[in-house]
Design an enzyme around this catalytic site. Structure first.
Site, PDB file in Angstrom:
ATOM      1  N   HIS A   1      -1.011   4.826   3.269  1.00  0.00           N
ATOM      2  CA  HIS A   1      -0.374   3.593   2.746  1.00  0.00           C
ATOM      3  C   HIS A   1       1.054   3.936   2.596  1.00  0.00           C
ATOM      4  O   HIS A   1       1.645   4.293   1.541  1.00  0.00           O
ATOM      5  CB  HIS A   1      -1.196   3.313   1.317  1.00  0.00           C
ATOM      6  CG  HIS A   1      -0.281   2.226   0.788  1.00  0.00           C
ATOM      7  ND1 HIS A   1      -0.175   0.792   1.191  1.00  0.00           N
ATOM      8  CD2 HIS A   1       0.216   2.180  -0.640  1.00  0.00           C
ATOM      9  CE1 HIS A   1       0.563   0.214   0.292  1.00  0.00           C
ATOM     10  NE2 HIS A   1       0.929   0.989  -0.554  1.00  0.00           N
TER      11      HIS A   1
ATOM     12  N   ASN B   1       3.981  11.230 -10.526  1.00  0.00           N
ATOM     13  CA  ASN B   1       2.626  10.634 -10.746  1.00  0.00           C
ATOM     14  C   ASN B   1       1.456  11.276 -10.238  1.00  0.00           C
ATOM     15  O   ASN B   1       0.192  11.401 -10.746  1.00  0.00           O
ATOM     16  CB  ASN B   1       2.415   9.343  -9.520  1.00  0.00           C
ATOM     17  CG  ASN B   1       3.290   8.253 -10.056  1.00  0.00           C
ATOM     18  OD1 ASN B   1       3.523   8.170 -11.209  1.00  0.00           O
ATOM     19  ND2 ASN B   1       3.425   7.300  -9.170  1.00  0.00           N
TER      20      ASN B   1
ATOM     21  N   ARG C   1      -2.164  -7.924   4.641  1.00  0.00           N
ATOM     22  CA  ARG C   1      -0.687  -8.454   5.408  1.00  0.00           C
ATOM     23  C   ARG C   1      -0.726  -8.410   6.802  1.00  0.00           C
ATOM     24  O   ARG C   1      -0.400  -9.199   7.287  1.00  0.00           O
ATOM     25  CB  ARG C   1       0.482  -7.175   4.799  1.00  0.00           C
ATOM     26  CG  ARG C   1       0.731  -7.213   3.420  1.00  0.00           C
ATOM     27  CD  ARG C   1       1.469  -5.819   3.227  1.00  0.00           C
ATOM     28  NE  ARG C   1       1.832  -5.848   1.785  1.00  0.00           N
ATOM     29  CZ  ARG C   1       2.370  -4.914   1.029  1.00  0.00           C
ATOM     30  NH1 ARG C   1       2.369  -3.802   1.232  1.00  0.00           N
ATOM     31  NH2 ARG C   1       2.905  -5.141  -0.101  1.00  0.00           N
TER      32      ARG C   1
ATOM     33  N   GLY D   1      -2.685   3.386  -7.432  1.00  0.00           N
ATOM     34  CA  GLY D   1      -1.121   4.198  -8.058  1.00  0.00           C
ATOM     35  C   GLY D   1      -0.864   4.950  -6.818  1.00  0.00           C
ATOM     36  O   GLY D   1      -1.315   5.813  -6.160  1.00  0.00           O
TER      37      GLY D   1
ATOM     38  N   ASP E   1      -2.325  -3.507   3.110  1.00  0.00           N
ATOM     39  CA  ASP E   1      -1.552  -3.630   4.585  1.00  0.00           C
ATOM     40  C   ASP E   1      -2.524  -4.320   5.380  1.00  0.00           C
ATOM     41  O   ASP E   1      -2.133  -5.006   6.436  1.00  0.00           O
ATOM     42  CB  ASP E   1      -1.611  -1.895   4.804  1.00  0.00           C
ATOM     43  CG  ASP E   1      -0.933  -1.121   3.719  1.00  0.00           C
ATOM     44  OD1 ASP E   1       0.184  -1.354   3.431  1.00  0.00           O
ATOM     45  OD2 ASP E   1      -1.773  -0.434   3.300  1.00  0.00           O
TER      46      ASP E   1
HETATM   47  P1  NAD Z   1       3.720  -0.956 -13.844  1.00  0.00           P
HETATM   48  O1  NAD Z   1       4.713   0.066 -14.230  1.00  0.00           O
HETATM   49  O2  NAD Z   1       3.842  -2.443 -14.234  1.00  0.00           O
HETATM   50  O3  NAD Z   1       2.311  -0.612 -14.687  1.00  0.00           O
HETATM   51  C1  NAD Z   1       1.911   0.947 -14.652  1.00  0.00           C
HETATM   52  C2  NAD Z   1       1.105   0.877 -16.020  1.00  0.00           C
HETATM   53  O4  NAD Z   1       0.453   1.991 -15.852  1.00  0.00           O
HETATM   54  C3  NAD Z   1       2.065   0.925 -17.108  1.00  0.00           C
HETATM   55  O5  NAD Z   1       1.432  -0.116 -18.150  1.00  0.00           O
HETATM   56  C4  NAD Z   1       1.847   2.520 -17.814  1.00  0.00           C
HETATM   57  O6  NAD Z   1       1.991   2.254 -19.152  1.00  0.00           O
HETATM   58  C5  NAD Z   1       0.453   2.932 -17.264  1.00  0.00           C
HETATM   59  N1  NAD Z   1       0.401   4.358 -16.832  1.00  0.00           N
HETATM   60  C6  NAD Z   1       1.297   5.288 -16.782  1.00  0.00           C
HETATM   61  N2  NAD Z   1       0.902   6.336 -16.701  1.00  0.00           N
HETATM   62  C7  NAD Z   1      -0.628   6.087 -17.242  1.00  0.00           C
HETATM   63  C8  NAD Z   1      -1.782   7.113 -17.262  1.00  0.00           C
HETATM   64  N3  NAD Z   1      -1.265   8.446 -17.184  1.00  0.00           N
HETATM   65  N4  NAD Z   1      -2.738   6.845 -17.639  1.00  0.00           N
HETATM   66  C9  NAD Z   1      -2.862   5.332 -17.977  1.00  0.00           C
HETATM   67  N5  NAD Z   1      -1.979   4.278 -17.547  1.00  0.00           N
HETATM   68  C10 NAD Z   1      -0.615   4.853 -17.390  1.00  0.00           C
HETATM   69  O7  NAD Z   1       3.261  -0.744 -12.298  1.00  0.00           O
HETATM   70  P2  NAD Z   1       2.430  -1.412 -11.504  1.00  0.00           P
HETATM   71  O8  NAD Z   1       3.403  -2.524 -10.665  1.00  0.00           O
HETATM   72  O9  NAD Z   1       1.265  -2.232 -12.071  1.00  0.00           O
HETATM   73  O10 NAD Z   1       2.111  -0.344 -10.203  1.00  0.00           O
HETATM   74  C11 NAD Z   1       1.142   0.389 -10.585  1.00  0.00           C
HETATM   75  C12 NAD Z   1       1.149   1.526  -9.488  1.00  0.00           C
HETATM   76  O11 NAD Z   1       0.544   0.892  -8.263  1.00  0.00           O
HETATM   77  C13 NAD Z   1       2.485   2.071  -8.826  1.00  0.00           C
HETATM   78  O12 NAD Z   1       2.270   3.230  -8.606  1.00  0.00           O
HETATM   79  C14 NAD Z   1       2.654   1.048  -7.665  1.00  0.00           C
HETATM   80  O13 NAD Z   1       3.350   1.862  -6.810  1.00  0.00           O
HETATM   81  C15 NAD Z   1       1.300   1.276  -7.010  1.00  0.00           C
HETATM   82  N6  NAD Z   1       0.873   0.102  -6.163  1.00  0.00           N
HETATM   83  C16 NAD Z   1       0.051   0.552  -5.098  1.00  0.00           C
HETATM   84  C17 NAD Z   1      -0.148  -0.532  -4.125  1.00  0.00           C
HETATM   85  C18 NAD Z   1      -0.932  -0.152  -3.059  1.00  0.00           C
HETATM   86  O14 NAD Z   1      -1.232  -1.058  -1.891  1.00  0.00           O
HETATM   87  N7  NAD Z   1      -1.579   0.865  -2.927  1.00  0.00           N
HETATM   88  C19 NAD Z   1       0.343  -1.915  -4.045  1.00  0.00           C
HETATM   89  C20 NAD Z   1       1.284  -2.212  -5.225  1.00  0.00           C
HETATM   90  C21 NAD Z   1       1.476  -1.184  -6.241  1.00  0.00           C
HETATM   91  C1  LMR Z   2       3.162  -2.183  -1.715  1.00  0.00           C
HETATM   92  O1  LMR Z   2       2.771  -1.782  -0.523  1.00  0.00           O
HETATM   93  O2  LMR Z   2       3.658  -3.281  -1.978  1.00  0.00           O
HETATM   94  C2  LMR Z   2       3.133  -0.837  -2.908  1.00  0.00           C
HETATM   95  O3  LMR Z   2       2.608   0.067  -2.315  1.00  0.00           O
HETATM   96  C3  LMR Z   2       4.262  -1.050  -3.693  1.00  0.00           C
HETATM   97  C4  LMR Z   2       5.228  -0.282  -2.778  1.00  0.00           C
HETATM   98  O4  LMR Z   2       6.030   0.699  -3.401  1.00  0.00           O
HETATM   99  O5  LMR Z   2       5.733  -0.593  -1.641  1.00  0.00           O
END
Ligand code: NAD
Ligand code: LMR
Length: 327
Positions: free
Chosen positions: A187, A105, A162, A130, A159
């Site tokens: 995170h 990523n 939660r 992300g 977090d």
């Molecule tokens: P997902 O796979 O369902 O969706 C990700 C989307 O991003 C896909 O549609 C993909 O085509 C698109 N994508 C990939 N590369 C890209 C780019 N360069 N430019 C634009 N779009 C792009 O995943 P999700 O469940 O929606 O999760 C997305 C991200 O969020 C993951 O990295 C996940 O770990 C993170 N996340 C973070 C938190 C947090 O608390 N910070 C919480 C939950 C998920």
């Molecule tokens: C979360 O905290 O739910 C997200 O960051 C997804 C993960 O990888 O835990």
């Protein structure tokens, strides 16, 4: 109605995107009096799926949705945007730590930082969702030399939420009775959900729960909640992540409640002994669109050790991605 603002969302056809776009379009993030023009970025193969999402957004006939730009071009996606939610990235699977995603990523966020630098409004508010969110935010920031570093933030609000809910359940109160929660650091599983200053219904939280529950149950449950959801759902959190992203942006845009604070991943400035150069979860208040770290909190030895451990992990993550920073 106010004049429309532009909100970019990357990964708009993903699972968080699907839980996020409709709420932003409905006014949950910036208010029912604030029309939004959505700028939706996806990778080229996901554009057909994104078109389906666009059709559904239009079919909602939201009063606050003033336009949609759907694109796979970064320069179009970030043109004149006021807000950017960088969600698009691979999620982790079972058994992975979030930092295992750095390789896959990290490369996404340098070009996005540069495109924001070149095209976004000068006071753009950027939230990186992300994973690994803090270090991806740092990569984006390091590629945007013309923007104020404070434009770049990472999400620790999930977090924080939660932690509110765990403590409310334990004490038999509602999460709205809980004030002054703090998530320090990354995170990740090293984050420190700190109850030292937290109150429940006006009473100190640490007088209501015992140390064994705090150390042995509360802290690990909050740290490991993402993994628990992946195990239970077979996919990482989506609706709760989208909701936290909306909370983060709403508070940044419209301010925090009087007498309380929220947690945001922001550039460390040396406060609380955390070396500058990482994006670190801090307690903040927001007024007029500007966040400030809550100063003067007492830090016990117990807290100090945990705050330093999560800072150390962030510095290690940083060391692994410095080649992605603009020269
Ligand atoms: P997902 O796979 O369902 O969706 C990700 C989307 O991003 C896909 O549609 C993909 O085509 C698109 N994508 C990939 N590369 C890209 C780019 N360069 N430019 C634009 N779009 C792009 O995943 P999700 O469940 O929606 O999760 C997305 C991200 O969020 C993951 O990295 C996940 O770990 C993170 N996340 C973070 C938190 C947090 O608390 N910070 C919480 C939950 C998920
Ligand atoms: C979360 O905290 O739910 C997200 O960051 C997804 C993960 O990888 O835990």
């Amino acid at each position: 109605m106010k004049a429309p603002v532009r909100v970019a969302i990357t990964g708009a056809a993903g699972q968080i995107g699907y839980a996020l776009l409709f709420r932003i379009a409905a006014g949950d993030m910036l208010g029912k009096d604030q029309p939004v023009i959505l700028h939706l970025l996806e990778i080229t193969p996901a554009l057909p799926a994104l078109q389906g999402v666009v059709m559904e957004l239009n079919d909602c006939a939201f009063p606050t949705l003033a336009g949609i730009v759907a694109t796979d071009d970064l320069n179009v996606a970030f043109k004149d945007v006021d807000y950017a939610l960088l969600v698009g990235a691979r999620p982790r699977g079972p058994g992975m730590e979030r930092k295992d995603l750095l390789e896959a990523n990290g490369a996404i966020f340098g070009p996005q930082g540069k495109a924001l630098n070149d095209h976004a409004k000068r006071d753009v508010k950027v939230l990186v969702v992300g994973n690994p969110a803090n270090t991806n935010a740092l990569i984006a920031q390091q590629n945007a030399p013309d923007l104020d570093p404070k434009c770049f933030t990472a999400m620790v609000r999930l977090d924080h939420n939660r932690a509110l809910s765990q403590l409310a359940e334990k004490t038999g109160k509602h999460n709205t009775d809980v004030k002054h929660m703090t998530i320090w650091g990354n995170h990740s599983s090293t984050q420190f959900p700190d109850l030292s200053h937290t109150t429940v219904d006006g009473k100190p939280a640490l007088e209501l729960v015992d140390q064994a529950w705090y150390e042995g149950d509360f802290i690990p449950t909050v740290q490991q909640r993402g993994a628990a959801i992946i195990k239970a759902r077979g996919a990482s959190s989506a609706a709760s992540a989208a909701s936290a992203a909306i909370d983060h942006m709403r508070n940044w845009a419209l301010g925090t409640a009087e007498g309380d604070w929220v947690s945001m991943g922001i550039p460390s400035d040396g406060s609380y002994g955390i070396e500058p150069g990482v994006i670190y979860g801090y307690p903040v208040t927001v007024k007029n669109g500007k966040y400030e770290i809550v100063q003067g909190l007492s830090i016990s030895d117990f807290a100090r050790a945990r705050m330093d451990a999560t800072a150390k992990e962030l510095r290690e993550e940083r060391a692994g991605v410095e080649h992605l920073f603009a020269k």
